[in-house]
Write a protein that holds these residues in place. Sequence first.
Motif, mmCIF file in Angstrom:
data_model
loop_
_atom_site.group_PDB
_atom_site.id
_atom_site.type_symbol
_atom_site.label_atom_id
_atom_site.label_comp_id
_atom_site.label_asym_id
_atom_site.label_seq_id
_atom_site.Cartn_x
_atom_site.Cartn_y
_atom_site.Cartn_z
ATOM 1 N N ILE A 1 -9.896 -18.661 85.693
ATOM 2 C CA ILE A 1 -10.145 -17.434 85.587
ATOM 3 C C ILE A 1 -8.789 -16.797 86.762
ATOM 4 O O ILE A 1 -8.715 -17.473 87.387
ATOM 5 C CB ILE A 1 -11.718 -17.348 86.293
ATOM 6 N N PHE A 2 -8.094 -15.922 86.600
ATOM 7 C CA PHE A 2 -7.180 -15.221 87.031
ATOM 8 C C PHE A 2 -6.865 -13.846 86.914
ATOM 9 O O PHE A 2 -7.006 -12.858 85.942
ATOM 10 C CB PHE A 2 -5.854 -15.911 87.073
ATOM 11 N N PRO A 3 -6.390 -13.078 88.278
ATOM 12 C CA PRO A 3 -5.650 -14.119 89.123
ATOM 13 C C PRO A 3 -7.426 -13.811 89.970
ATOM 14 O O PRO A 3 -8.225 -13.093 89.307
ATOM 15 C CB PRO A 3 -5.500 -12.776 90.160
ATOM 16 N N VAL B 1 -9.503 -8.960 85.202
ATOM 17 C CA VAL B 1 -9.327 -10.300 85.208
ATOM 18 C C VAL B 1 -9.122 -10.935 83.446
ATOM 19 O O VAL B 1 -9.854 -10.448 82.745
ATOM 20 C CB VAL B 1 -10.560 -11.259 85.871
ATOM 21 N N TYR B 2 -8.636 -12.265 83.586
ATOM 22 C CA TYR B 2 -8.207 -12.913 82.764
ATOM 23 C C TYR B 2 -8.949 -14.454 82.991
ATOM 24 O O TYR B 2 -9.232 -15.132 83.627
ATOM 25 C CB TYR B 2 -7.061 -12.987 82.153
ATOM 26 N N PHE B 3 -9.273 -14.969 81.687
ATOM 27 C CA PHE B 3 -10.043 -16.089 81.281
ATOM 28 C C PHE B 3 -8.803 -16.679 80.106
ATOM 29 O O PHE B 3 -8.202 -16.347 79.037
ATOM 30 C CB PHE B 3 -11.067 -15.769 80.649
ATOM 31 N N PRO C 1 -8.821 -11.000 78.119
ATOM 32 C CA PRO C 1 -8.770 -9.956 79.499
ATOM 33 C C PRO C 1 -9.855 -9.090 79.188
ATOM 34 O O PRO C 1 -11.258 -9.112 78.509
ATOM 35 C CB PRO C 1 -8.154 -8.704 79.262
ATOM 36 N N LEU C 2 -10.878 -8.736 80.103
ATOM 37 C CA LEU C 2 -11.796 -8.558 80.593
ATOM 38 C C LEU C 2 -11.708 -7.589 81.726
ATOM 39 O O LEU C 2 -11.155 -7.357 82.981
ATOM 40 C CB LEU C 2 -12.732 -9.847 81.495
ATOM 41 N N ASP C 3 -12.389 -6.453 81.413
ATOM 42 C CA ASP C 3 -12.482 -5.124 82.636
ATOM 43 C C ASP C 3 -13.791 -5.143 83.394
ATOM 44 O O ASP C 3 -14.940 -4.930 82.536
ATOM 45 C CB ASP C 3 -12.338 -3.337 80.908
#
Length: 108
Positions: A29-31, A39-41, A79-81
């Motif tokens: 998971i970043f950043p 955030v992105y997986f 991507p996750l909001d």
Amino acid sequence: MKKIPNPPINCTTPPNSINESEITSSSIIFPNPVVGSKVYFLNNDNYTGNISIYISDITGKNIFMSESISVSSSSQIVPLDIRSLSNGFYLVKTKIDDKIIYHKMIKL
């Protein structure tokens, strides 16, 4: 009066905690820590299938669930909001078919 001994306590891992062995994965998971609303997986493992991502707070309450997303290759970024989440510590549970990956996440 005869005293009845207490039954032995089963000292298993509580359902809201994680064994470090369950975290073993090259997916990330970043950043992290997260500053902002995205955030992105990153699926660095060779997992393919349908992916669902759940975020829970430190009490174990699920507060976010992504729609099921099809992952067809490794190194795919999802991507996750998370703008609706307050600052704090979170547990991210990623489910890819029958595989489960846990990550810790901090939102600042």
